[in-house]
Design a protein around this motif. Structure first.
Motif, PDB file in Angstrom:
ATOM      1  N   GLY A   1     -49.243  -9.987 -27.106  1.00 49.58           N
ATOM      2  CA  GLY A   1     -50.357  -9.166 -27.151  1.00 49.58           C
ATOM      3  C   GLY A   1     -51.005  -8.817 -28.539  1.00 49.58           C
ATOM      4  N   GLY A   2     -52.182  -8.198 -28.375  1.00 49.65           N
ATOM      5  CA  GLY A   2     -52.802  -8.011 -29.718  1.00 49.65           C
ATOM      6  C   GLY A   2     -52.309  -6.658 -30.314  1.00 49.65           C
ATOM      7  N   ILE A   3     -53.084  -6.112 -31.362  1.00 48.77           N
ATOM      8  CA  ILE A   3     -52.550  -5.155 -31.987  1.00 48.77           C
ATOM      9  C   ILE A   3     -53.300  -3.765 -31.013  1.00 48.77           C
ATOM     10  N   GLY A   4     -52.172  -2.980 -30.918  1.00 54.17           N
ATOM     11  CA  GLY A   4     -52.221  -1.834 -30.109  1.00 54.17           C
ATOM     12  C   GLY A   4     -52.061  -1.795 -28.679  1.00 54.17           C
ATOM     13  N   MET A   5     -51.413  -3.040 -28.060  1.00 52.14           N
ATOM     14  CA  MET A   5     -51.202  -3.528 -26.885  1.00 52.14           C
ATOM     15  C   MET A   5     -49.933  -2.907 -26.210  1.00 52.14           C
ATOM     16  N   GLY A   6     -49.063  -2.202 -27.156  1.00 52.51           N
ATOM     17  CA  GLY A   6     -47.877  -1.514 -26.559  1.00 52.51           C
ATOM     18  C   GLY A   6     -46.557  -2.509 -26.856  1.00 52.51           C
ATOM     19  N   LYS A   7     -46.635  -3.496 -27.636  1.00 53.21           N
ATOM     20  CA  LYS A   7     -45.461  -4.452 -27.732  1.00 53.21           C
ATOM     21  C   LYS A   7     -44.359  -3.798 -28.315  1.00 53.21           C
ATOM     22  N   SER A   8     -44.639  -2.970 -29.201  1.00 58.83           N
ATOM     23  CA  SER A   8     -43.327  -2.099 -29.712  1.00 58.83           C
ATOM     24  C   SER A   8     -42.627  -1.259 -28.851  1.00 58.83           C
ATOM     25  N   SER A   9     -43.442  -0.492 -27.863  1.00 60.19           N
ATOM     26  CA  SER A   9     -43.089   0.276 -27.004  1.00 60.19           C
ATOM     27  C   SER A   9     -42.403  -0.556 -25.781  1.00 60.19           C
ATOM     28  N   ALA A  10     -42.789  -1.512 -25.503  1.00 64.95           N
ATOM     29  CA  ALA A  10     -42.156  -2.507 -24.443  1.00 64.95           C
ATOM     30  C   ALA A  10     -40.666  -2.910 -25.061  1.00 64.95           C
ATOM     31  N   ALA A  11     -40.639  -3.402 -26.372  1.00 59.12           N
ATOM     32  CA  ALA A  11     -39.585  -3.632 -26.772  1.00 59.12           C
ATOM     33  C   ALA A  11     -38.436  -2.576 -26.793  1.00 59.12           C
ATOM     34  N   ALA A  12     -38.993  -1.330 -27.187  1.00 59.03           N
ATOM     35  CA  ALA A  12     -38.138  -0.072 -27.179  1.00 59.03           C
ATOM     36  C   ALA A  12     -37.642   0.206 -25.751  1.00 59.03           C
TER      37      ALA A  12
END
Length: 100
Positions: free
Chosen positions: A36-47
């Motif tokens: 996903g692009g910047i600000g798509m929530g990848k870090s939130s999904a990984a968490a």
């Protein structure tokens, strides 16, 4: 098995709530790639995956440590692109991008 999930594809998993598990189909590991692009929530999904007990590898964090002063990638990258060395001794990502 490898499964790449675009951020939009995580809606069903997220709807199941924290603690939900993706059913195992075999005794081998399943690899899930978040894209996903910047600000798509990848870090939130990984968490969320971490909270559910999944092992998560953060490639961005790995690259940042390799590019930091003293990192294993600094000398090889600077040998190819001398202008990429930052004032702190690490890789200046903007300078590397300009050089490439």
């Amino acid at each position: 098995a490898t499964l790449f999930l675009p951020m939009a594809g995580l809606a069903a998993i997220a709807a199941a709530g924290v603690g939900a598990r993706i059913p195992a189909r075999s005794s081998t590991a399943t690899v899930v790639g978040l894209t996903g692009g910047i600000g798509m929530g990848k870090s939130s999904a990984a968490a969320w995956f971490r909270r559910c007990g999944f092992r998560v590898h953060d490639a961005d964090a790995t690259v940042h440590s390799l590019y930091a002063a003293g990192g294993a990638a600094v000398e090889p990258v600077c040998a190819a692109f001398p202008s990429a060395r930052g004032a702190d001794g690490g890789i200046d990502r903007a300078a590397l991008s300009a050089a490439v």
